[in-house]
Design a protein around this motif. Structure first.
Motif, PDB file in Angstrom:
ATOM      1  N   TRP A   1       0.869  -1.234  -0.017  1.00 46.53           N
ATOM      2  CA  TRP A   1      -0.056   0.093  -0.152  1.00 46.53           C
ATOM      3  C   TRP A   1       1.206   1.267   0.207  1.00 46.53           C
ATOM      4  O   TRP A   1       0.497   2.360  -0.639  1.00 46.53           O
ATOM      5  N   ASP A   2       1.938   1.210   0.766  1.00 48.90           N
ATOM      6  CA  ASP A   2       2.833   2.333   0.809  1.00 48.90           C
ATOM      7  C   ASP A   2       3.419   2.767  -0.599  1.00 48.90           C
ATOM      8  O   ASP A   2       3.241   3.898  -1.184  1.00 48.90           O
TER       9      ASP A   2
ATOM     10  N   ASP B 204      -4.704  -5.633   5.449  1.00 49.61           N
ATOM     11  CA  ASP B 204      -3.971  -4.700   6.026  1.00 49.61           C
ATOM     12  C   ASP B 204      -5.162  -3.831   6.767  1.00 49.61           C
ATOM     13  O   ASP B 204      -5.450  -2.654   6.199  1.00 49.61           O
TER      14      ASP B 204
ATOM     15  N   GLU C  96      -4.928  -1.949   9.448  1.00 48.46           N
ATOM     16  CA  GLU C  96      -4.400  -0.769   9.830  1.00 48.46           C
ATOM     17  C   GLU C  96      -4.545   0.363   8.864  1.00 48.46           C
ATOM     18  O   GLU C  96      -4.609   1.570   9.237  1.00 48.46           O
ATOM     19  N   ARG C  97      -4.561   0.132   7.617  1.00 50.71           N
ATOM     20  CA  ARG C  97      -4.511   1.232   6.676  1.00 50.71           C
ATOM     21  C   ARG C  97      -5.823   1.154   5.708  1.00 50.71           C
ATOM     22  O   ARG C  97      -5.790   1.820   4.815  1.00 50.71           O
ATOM     23  N   GLU C  98      -6.881   0.435   6.350  1.00 48.73           N
ATOM     24  CA  GLU C  98      -7.837   0.495   5.626  1.00 48.73           C
ATOM     25  C   GLU C  98      -8.844   1.717   5.361  1.00 48.73           C
ATOM     26  O   GLU C  98      -9.282   2.338   4.421  1.00 48.73           O
ATOM     27  N   ASP C  99      -8.610   2.590   6.230  1.00 47.26           N
ATOM     28  CA  ASP C  99      -8.931   4.087   6.491  1.00 47.26           C
ATOM     29  C   ASP C  99      -8.602   4.912   5.293  1.00 47.26           C
ATOM     30  O   ASP C  99      -9.389   5.371   4.615  1.00 47.26           O
ATOM     31  N   GLU C 100      -7.231   4.726   5.122  1.00 48.29           N
ATOM     32  CA  GLU C 100      -6.564   5.289   3.965  1.00 48.29           C
ATOM     33  C   GLU C 100      -7.128   4.870   2.487  1.00 48.29           C
ATOM     34  O   GLU C 100      -7.329   5.520   1.692  1.00 48.29           O
TER      35      GLU C 100
ATOM     36  N   LEU D  38       0.269   4.250  -2.718  1.00 51.83           N
ATOM     37  CA  LEU D  38       0.037   5.572  -2.437  1.00 51.83           C
ATOM     38  C   LEU D  38       1.054   6.547  -2.857  1.00 51.83           C
ATOM     39  O   LEU D  38       0.839   7.950  -3.070  1.00 51.83           O
TER      40      LEU D  38
ATOM     41  N   ASN E   6      -1.543  10.293   5.537  1.00 48.16           N
ATOM     42  CA  ASN E   6      -0.216   9.995   6.309  1.00 48.16           C
ATOM     43  C   ASN E   6       0.114   8.741   5.628  1.00 48.16           C
ATOM     44  O   ASN E   6      -0.749   7.522   5.382  1.00 48.16           O
ATOM     45  N   VAL E   7       1.336   8.571   5.425  1.00 48.98           N
ATOM     46  CA  VAL E   7       2.219   7.278   4.842  1.00 48.98           C
ATOM     47  C   VAL E   7       3.122   6.801   6.102  1.00 48.98           C
ATOM     48  O   VAL E   7       3.927   7.488   6.434  1.00 48.98           O
ATOM     49  N   SER E   8       2.911   5.850   6.588  1.00 47.95           N
ATOM     50  CA  SER E   8       3.628   5.203   7.695  1.00 47.95           C
ATOM     51  C   SER E   8       4.988   4.539   7.016  1.00 47.95           C
ATOM     52  O   SER E   8       4.813   4.078   6.009  1.00 47.95           O
TER      53      SER E   8
END
Length: 739
Positions: free
Chosen positions: A535-536, A697, A699-703, A539, A736-738
């Motif tokens: 995902w990173d 993933d 944790e990133r589903e909101d993004e 994005l 935000n990109v972790s």
């Protein structure tokens, strides 16, 4: 070149085979555990096990052949051969060496390229690797002869480039044993003797460059007949003598300059030279040529500079006229008749009458042409066509050429502008280096072919070849391409140079290493392997494309519209940074005389949708380009910025879902936008929409959902309801990109 080394495995030999290698004792030995040989056996086995892996990693025959070349090097000031080690398993990782398995599973050396390394060496008499295809040792300090044994074994050699060294001696006749040779460049050396007739066996030869040597004698008979594939010919600054072969006119593929200057060629210029392509410049300066200059084909309308340094030449374009005795087209009555009598006979009554009649006929023809042009220009007015007469006047004036006012410059007026035009100071190569480079097809489209071009110094560029035709719009093309070159952004491919000629238009870009976004999402066609993008990375690509498109729309010199944004036109760099390519390409192709920004299938699909005439074999919008085209494409073929926003929205959906719009159309008769909207209406869970690789993933589903909302805004059917690319960029940047 990155190559994957094969892993060699060691299988422990059977114990019986090891014992069988020992000498057989001549007498029986008593059974005892303290026997000396029994005690030494484990040690022998250990030494054997340690020795065998070393043997399996012995350097290949190709590597040993290259080490013979290294042994002949006296000086290596740049350390070009520092990593050539005999302890390596193969030479494929060595500097300047390229290998290829070629379907056999065994990697063989196919190229050796060490240009401009300052190597001081004589060439060894041992053979090169038999698998070698390309040898480039230009611009070093090689001296001595070119040993026949060096090239005799490399029968598959395609290119041999030894330009700018200090080699001497004869050109080896063994070159004729290289049937696949396409490029032979021995320029700027000290080769002597005649050109061997065996060179005519190299019938695939495309470039023959022998300039600045000491070659003598005549060109082999049949030179033009046998080497008909030649595209480049440079024999300048030698001592070739005798006549220029009559069959040289058979070299119909020649391009650029045919350079025969600064030699000792004698006799008349063969009229067959005029059979060469008219775009070819023929340089015959500083020879011993004599007689009249033929006025046909490629020799016609040439300036005097192409013939200077030949005192025996006469006739146009030179100022010294030919005497009747030197002109083969004027009959000679013999030397016994006085000059006055010959002149009197040459201007007899018959000749005078013929001259007068020809003048009268010429005047009548000119008068008829003038009358015809005048009649074409005024005839619409007599028919009372009003405003239409103006356009017909302009057209008739252009057709006749006698009333034209706005004609563009002729190609001859623009000739000095044709060729490679550098748009960036970082470009250090010239046209000659570009034409000699290796090229590999990257892709084809309705607009042209894209090549990966590897220059001799290792620089890699991407070259797009546009359609052929059209010279009258050079200034328009020049203005457009220079404006495109001024667009500089970290997420846009940079145009570095272009080439314009009579039948070739090239655009030279930076080469982007990691292929297209389409391949990154779906993999290469025909292959089953795919490493899904995290995902990173996705994005990062989304943000980069949005930034580049926002720049094109808002801050570029002409506020460009891309018009053909799709994953194939988004390229990825080493760190997966995106680069938008091909913007402005449709207009350039139109100016150059090639295809427009839409393929024929796209146009056909749009026209069918306009007239509502479905085809049983082709569903609406089933063409590849139409998957990314906005709905208003059905009404107009002129893209807008809102069209780009729609295309970007489809790309976002493709990256989120991992689904191919084309496959959806073919399997479900539903485009990607319709499919996502259907899933939302049916209240499908997000896991059904998201790429299966991303669905886990949490944790990133909101993004992901936030990006999905942005995409749905971009693909609104009403163009006015779509956001601007600048707004899209700002929205994505807030995510935000972790790390």
């Amino acid at each position: 070149m990155h190559t994957t080394q094969s892993v060699q495995t060691y299988q422990k030999p059977h114990l019986s085979s090891v014992i069988g290698c020992r000498p057989v004792p001549t007498h029986a030995a008593p059974r005892s555990s303290a026997h000396p040989m029994a005690a030494a056996l484990p040690l022998l086995l250990l030494l054997l096990v340690l020795a065998l892996p070393a043997a399996t990693h012995a350097l290949t025959a190709d590597g040993q052949a290259l080490l013979a070349f290294k042994a002949a090097v006296l000086r290596d000031p740049t350390g070009a051969l520092a990593d050539w080690n005999a302890s390596d398993a193969d030479p494929c990782s060595w500097n300047g060496v390229a290998c290829d398995a070629a379907g056999t599973g065994v990697r063989r050396v196919v190229a050796l390229s060490l240009p401009r390394k300052g190597l001081v060496a004589t060439l060894p008499a041992s053979a090169l690797p038999a698998s070698l295809r390309h040898l480039n040792l230009r611009s070093n300090r090689l001296f001595g002869a070119l040993p026949p044994a060096l090239i005799a074994g490399a029968t598959g050699l395609r290119s041999l480039v030894l330009y700018e060294n200090e080699l001497d001696g004869p050109v080896p006749a063994e070159l004729g044993a290289l049937p696949y040779l396409q490029i032979l460049d021995l320029s700027a050396n000290s080769f002597n003797g005649s050109l061997p007739a065996s060179i005519l066996k190299c019938r695939r030869l495309r470039a023959l460059a022998l300039a600045r040597n000491n070659l003598t004698g005549q060109l082999p008979p049949g030179f033009g007949q046998e080497l008909s594939a030649l595209e480049l010919l440079n024999l300048s600054y030698n001592r070739f003598s005798a006549a220029i072969p009559d069959d040289i006119g058979n070299l119909s593929r020649l391009q650029g300059t045919v350079d025969l200057s600064h030699n000792h060629f004698s006799g008349p210029i063969p009229a067959s030279l005029g059979n060469l392509p008219e775009k070819v410049y023929i340089d015959l300066t500083y020879n011993n040529l004599s007689g009249p200059i033929p006025q046909n084909g490629a020799l016609e309308n040439r300036g005097p500079t192409a013939f200077m340094g030949n005192p025996g030449l006469c006739g146009p374009p030179l100022k010294n006229a030919c005497s009747p005795s030197s002109n083969p087209f004027v009959p000679n009555d013999g030397d016994s008749a006085p000059a006055g009598a010959r002149r009197s006979k040459g201007l007899g009554k018959v000749a005078i009458v013929a001259i007068v009649l020809s003048d009268v006929v010429g005047i009548l023809i000119i008068a008829l042409v003038f009358f015809y042009c005048y009649w074409r220009a005024v005839s619409p007015k007599k028919k009372g066509q009003g405003g239409a007469a103006g356009s017909k006047w302009s057209r008739s004036g252009k057709d006749c050429g006698c009333f034209s006012r706005d004609e563009p410059e002729t190609p001859s007026d623009q000739a000095e502008q044709y060729g490679l035009v550098v748009l960036d100071q970082q470009v250090k190569f010239d046209l000659d280096e570009l034409l000699k480079a290796s090229a590999f097809v990257l892709g084809k489209s309705g607009i042209g072919i894209v090549y990966k071009v590897v220059l001799e110094d290792g620089l890699i560029t991407a070259v797009r070849r546009l359609g052929e035709g059209g010279l009258q719009r050079f200034k328009e093309f020049q203005s457009e391409v220079e404006a495109i070159a001024k667009v500089r952004h970290p997420n846009i491919v940079t145009l570095r140079a272009y080439y314009w000629s009579f039948d070739e238009k090239l655009l030279i870009y930076d080469y982007i290493t990691n292929g297209s976004l389409s391949t990154a999402i779906h993999g290469k066609p025909g292959t089953m392997t795919l490493t899904p993008l995290p995902w990173d990375a996705r994005l990062k690509i989304m943000k980069g494309v949005a930034s580049g498109m926002s720049f094109l729309h808002e801050f570029s010199p002409k506020k460009y519209v891309h018009g053909d944004l799709r994953p194939n036109n988004v390229l990825l760099g080493m760190d997966m940074e995106p680069y938008i390519s091909d913007f402005g390409l449709g207009r350039l192709a139109n100016i150059a005389g090639g295809a427009s920004s839409f393929s024929q299938s796209d146009r056909a699909g749009v026209e069918k949708a306009k007239t509502q005439q479905p085809d049983a074999s082709v569903s609406p919008l089933v063409s590849r380009g139409s998957c990314y085209q906005a709905p208003e494409a059905l009404k107009t073929l002129k893209p807008s910025q809102k069209w780009d926003v729609y295309s970007f929205g489809v790309i976002l959906l493709e990256m989120i879902t991992g689904r191919s719009p084309i496959m959806l159309l073919e399997t479900m008769q539903m485009d990607l936008v319709q499919w996502v909207q259907f899933c939302i209406e049916e209240r499908k869970p997000s896991s059904n929409v998201l790429d299966s690789f991303l669905a886990g993933d949490s944790e990133r589903e909101d993004e992901m959902i936030a990006v999905l909302k942005v995409a749905l805004c971009c693909v609104q059917a009403n163009p006015e309801r779509r956001p601007s690319m600048r707004h899209v960029e700002e929205t994505l940047e807030r995510l935000n990109v972790s790390s």
